[in-house]
Design an enzyme around this catalytic site. Structure first.
Site, PDB file in Angstrom:
ATOM      1  N   GLY A 178     -33.759 -49.430   2.110  1.00 25.04           N
ATOM      2  CA  GLY A 178     -32.938 -49.586   3.302  1.00 25.04           C
ATOM      3  C   GLY A 178     -31.497 -49.157   3.050  1.00 25.04           C
ATOM      4  O   GLY A 178     -30.879 -48.490   3.876  1.00 25.04           O
ATOM      5  N   TYR A 471     -21.139 -49.857  11.430  1.00 31.34           N
ATOM      6  CA  TYR A 471     -21.865 -49.385  10.240  1.00 31.34           C
ATOM      7  C   TYR A 471     -23.341 -49.735  10.386  1.00 31.34           C
ATOM      8  O   TYR A 471     -23.699 -50.904  10.517  1.00 31.34           O
ATOM      9  CB  TYR A 471     -21.239 -50.040   9.006  1.00 31.34           C
ATOM     10  CG  TYR A 471     -21.916 -49.766   7.687  1.00 31.34           C
ATOM     11  CD1 TYR A 471     -22.516 -48.537   7.417  1.00 31.34           C
ATOM     12  CD2 TYR A 471     -21.943 -50.723   6.686  1.00 31.34           C
ATOM     13  CE1 TYR A 471     -23.118 -48.289   6.186  1.00 31.34           C
ATOM     14  CE2 TYR A 471     -22.527 -50.496   5.456  1.00 31.34           C
ATOM     15  CZ  TYR A 471     -23.122 -49.269   5.212  1.00 31.34           C
ATOM     16  OH  TYR A 471     -23.724 -49.041   3.998  1.00 31.34           O
ATOM     17  N   TYR A 474     -25.035 -52.562   8.607  1.00 26.25           N
ATOM     18  CA  TYR A 474     -24.759 -53.914   9.098  1.00 26.25           C
ATOM     19  C   TYR A 474     -25.359 -54.010  10.494  1.00 26.25           C
ATOM     20  O   TYR A 474     -24.661 -54.204  11.491  1.00 26.25           O
ATOM     21  CB  TYR A 474     -23.259 -54.215   9.088  1.00 26.25           C
ATOM     22  CG  TYR A 474     -22.662 -54.285   7.690  1.00 26.25           C
ATOM     23  CD1 TYR A 474     -23.420 -54.758   6.612  1.00 26.25           C
ATOM     24  CD2 TYR A 474     -21.353 -53.899   7.437  1.00 26.25           C
ATOM     25  CE1 TYR A 474     -22.881 -54.823   5.331  1.00 26.25           C
ATOM     26  CE2 TYR A 474     -20.804 -53.972   6.153  1.00 26.25           C
ATOM     27  CZ  TYR A 474     -21.584 -54.432   5.110  1.00 26.25           C
ATOM     28  OH  TYR A 474     -21.046 -54.503   3.846  1.00 26.25           O
TER      29      TYR A 474
END
Ligand SMILES: Cc1cc2nc3c(=O)[nH]c(=O)nc-3n(C[C@H](O)[C@H](O)[C@H](O)COP(=O)(O)OP(=O)(O)OC[C@H]3O[C@@H](n4cnc5c(N)ncnc54)[C@H](O)[C@@H]3O)c2cc1C
Ligand SMILES: *[C@@H]1O[C@H](CO)[C@@H](O)[C@H](O)[C@H]1NC(C)=O
Ligand SMILES: *[C@@H]1O[C@H](CO)[C@@H](O)[C@H](O)[C@H]1NC(C)=O
Ligand SMILES: *[C@@H]1O[C@H](CO)[C@@H](O)[C@H](O)[C@H]1NC(C)=O
Ligand SMILES: *[C@@H]1O[C@H](CO)[C@@H](O)[C@H](O)[C@H]1NC(C)=O
Ligand SMILES: *[C@@H]1O[C@H](CO)[C@@H](O)[C@H](O)[C@H]1NC(C)=O
Ligand SMILES: *[C@@H]1O[C@H](CO)[C@@H](O)[C@H](O)[C@H]1NC(C)=O
Ligand SMILES: *[C@@H]1O[C@H](CO)[C@@H](O)[C@H](O)[C@H]1NC(C)=O
Ligand SMILES: *[C@@H]1O[C@H](CO)[C@@H](O)[C@H](O)[C@H]1NC(C)=O
Length: 538
Positions: A178, A471, A474
């Site tokens: 990820g 982002y 996040y």
């Protein structure tokens, strides 16, 4: 909403059916899996259903946000923990055949749990067993399988060389799969960019089960998976990365100042130097609300947590010239090897064995959190900072934290369209704000979520606009989701432009070519513009 026959049928299915039908789907899937695996004994060793005694521990061990760990939130998908690529190929084939979604989980740190949660019937492919790392010190490269954690990667690099490092995140349990595919910012990113900037090859399994490398996948898809997130495009198996030189010794410091020690002025001032200072130096800033020891009232604590790729003797003059207000002195500075600095920033005590980097379950799972991000392009004035501090005081001590991550340096030099991660020149820093709690009550969660959203509201006038950037790593579902039956370009662009700016459009083009039927999808996956997938609901 579009009411085609198929979506009506799927609604009926969902309402009437319940667990029995789900169990049937799972059984069909399992049967398919053993039929299509080269060795059916081997596959049964890596398939977990709720019947298996270790099912819960496998499911929960990579749930990294307590918000999603309750039995009520978690569904009970089949979990496959492949040992071999062919098992993934079989899982893709059988999921498609039986109409199950796939959730790919590497380290499980997704902020919104998208690697292990889904609304429609699904299977988790958990990559924990595919985590080999091979380091080539001669060429300064490494192949890393996605199931490896950052801690395992850093550990393995340090085993082979004390002068090679890699720019990626600070939390050792974050997964490579990820993290690299979504960006990857860390303490040497001002010098070397983010993790995705340093990927030079990759292996991916596409929707048709083909295993592709950089050459065979082509530059468009290779571009997309370096910051555009893996989950929209295919099943990433491994990345080849460029390792980067670090000195034998680096210098770290953590200087802490409260309001009484001019914290507000220092934070304000920091905004004028953080992105401009020598790119060997990264001064990250953490801000929390504390109980003041002096007067019993609330105060603010600002921690300037820093890494310098060099010695103290070189660092001190640099700091005295650029940021004298902080008053850094020799006694604040500690020299250590780069790998020791990895432990330092991960919060381990000095002298801790490097082995902790290989502990995949260190850290706390039961804590719930909500995180959001913003990009700051103009310094926030002191009175703006004070309004933020006021909001911080509304949360319990220790419950909320702001992280200021400086940009500039190498991050500025790379063009916005180089990879999907678009946050380059023009940004001073990324602001991350997180709030943490342990209570399970919905009302408690709601009040913390609402606090995070109020802060987001307050920050609107101080951060980037049009789009208000965020982002991707996040992940924040507040920014918008692909609703059932509505994965339109317009709708996805609401969150897509925030994460990817002008790169969003190219991501959609790549998606439409490599996964036209939108098999690889989640609440925030890149939509396919191919006309025929739209016949199908979610
Ligand atoms: C405690 C904590 C600390 C963090 N620190 C940092 C930091 O310092 N810097 C930073 O930049 N970020 C940081 N992050 C954010 C982190 O980079 C992202 O959450 C990242 O996506 C996590 O990757 P993962 O493999 O652990 O997560 P997962 O939950 O496994 O995956 C995240 C997403 O990627 C997809 N995915 C995973 N593996 C694959 C694959 N093999 N192929 C295709 N798709 C895949 C998943 O389906 C999911 O959509 C932190 C997060 C947490 C929770
Ligand atoms: C789908 O998204 C579009 C664009 O945002 C919006 O106009 C439309 O109302 C949405 N439809 C549904 C059913 O949500
Ligand atoms: C899970 O249980 C099934 C039988 O219900 C068994 O075939 C399978 O081997 C078990 N999986 C593991 C990993 O033990
Ligand atoms: C789980 O166990 C139940 C009974 O214990 C059985 O009926 C069912 O078939 C099992 N499911 C799987 C997937 O093994
Ligand atoms: C370094 O890379 C070259 C070219 O890719 C390759 O031929 C060589 O084998 C590599 N060196 C090592 C030690 O693997
Ligand atoms: C705070 O700043 C003022 C000047 O603005 C200075 O006189 C004072 O010494 C500083 N206090 C501390 C604790 O550094
Ligand atoms: C902070 O102060 C409040 C009120 O005095 C008290 O209830 C709380 O326990 C304190 N928290 C910490 C972490 O000291
Ligand atoms: C690295 O730092 C250690 C501890 O401060 C010191 O003993 C050593 O001499 C330093 N090495 C180099 C190459 O600077
Ligand atoms: C990993 O860390 C956890 C939490 O700190 C600890 O309980 C566990 O024993 C550690 N595991 C190993 C193998 O050291």
């Amino acid at each position: 909403m579009k009411t085609s026959t198929s979506s009506l049928l799927s609604l009926l299915f969902l309402f009437s059916s319940s667990l029995a039908a789900l169990a049937n789907t799972h059984e069909d899937f399992l049967e398919c899996l053993s039929l299509h695996s080269q060795n059916s004994n081997a596959i049964s060793n890596v398939v977990y259903t709720p019947n298996n005694s270790s099912y819960s521990s496998i499911l929960l061990s990579s749930v990294r946000n307590g918000r999603f760990s309750s039995a009520a939130t978690l569904k009970h998908p089949v979990i496959v923990t492949p040992l071999h690529e062919s098992q993934i190929q079989a899982a893709i084939y059988c999921s498609r055949k039986h109409g199950l979604q796939i959730r790919i989980r590497s380290g499980g740190h997704d902020y919104e749990g998208l690697s292990y949660l889904a609304k429609s019937p699904f299977v988790i492919i958990d990559m924990r067993n595919l985590r080999s790392i091979s380091i080539d010190t001669q060429n300064s490269t490494a192949w890393v399988q996605v199931g490896a954690t950052l801690g395992e990667l850093y550990y393995t690099i340090a085993e082979k060389s004390s002068t090679l490092g890699f720019p990626a995140g600070v939390c050792p349990t974050v997964g490579v799969g990820g993290h690299f595919s979504g960006g990857g910012y860390g303490m040497i990113s001002r010098r070397y960019g983010i993790a995705a900037d340093n990927i030079i090859d990759a292996q991916i399994i596409d929707v048709n089960g083909r295993i592709l490398d950089r050459k065979s996948m082509g530059e468009d898809l290779f571009w997309a998976i370096r910051g555009g997130g893996g989950a929209s495009f295919g099943f990433i198996l491994s990345f080849k990365i460029r390792l980067l030189p670090v000195p034998q010794n680096v210098t770290v410091f953590n200087v802490v100042r409260t309001l009484e020690q001019n914290a507000t002025k220092l934070v304000h001032r920091w905004q004028y130097i953080a992105d401009k200072i020598d790119d060997k130096l990264l001064i990250r800033l953490f801000v929390r609300s504390i109980n003041s020891t002096s007067n019993g009232k609330r105060s603010i604590q600002a921690s300037f947590t820093s890494l310098f790729l060099g010695g103290t003797d070189e660092l001190l003059p640099l700091m005295h010239e650029s940021f004298p207000e902080l008053g850094l002195v020799k006694e604040d500075c500690i020299e250590m090897s780069w790998i020791e600095s990895v432990l330092y920033f991960a919060g381990f005590q000095s002298g801790e064995s490097l082995d902790v980097l290989r502990n995949r379950t260190s850290g706390i799972n039961e804590i719930s959190f909500k995180g959001k991000s913003d990009y700051v392009q103009k310094p926030i004035p002191e009175n703006g900072l004070e309004r933020i501090w006021d909001l911080l005081h509304e949360e319990d001590v220790g419950a909320a934290e702001l992280q200021f991550s400086p940009y500039g340096g190498r991050l500025n030099e790379i063009p916005e369209s180089d990879i999907p991660f678009p946050h380059r020149s023009g940004n001073i820093y990324m602001l991350h704000y997180g709030v943490f709690w342990v209570e399970e009550e919905t009302a408690v969660a709601e009040s913390h979520l609402s606090w995070a959203r109020r802060l987001y509201g307050l920050l609107a006038s101080y951060v980037s606009k049009s789009p208000r950037a965020a982002y991707f790593n996040y992940r924040d579902l507040d920014l918008g989701v692909n609703n059932k039956g509505n994965t339109s370009y317009t709708q996805a662009s609401i969150w897509g432009l925030r994460y990817f700016k002008n790169n969003f459009q190219r991501l959609v083009q790549v998606k439409t070519v490599v996964d036209p039927s939108n098999f690889f999808r989640n609440e925030q996956s890149i939509p396919s513009m191919s006309p025929w997938w739209k016949k199908r609901g979610d």
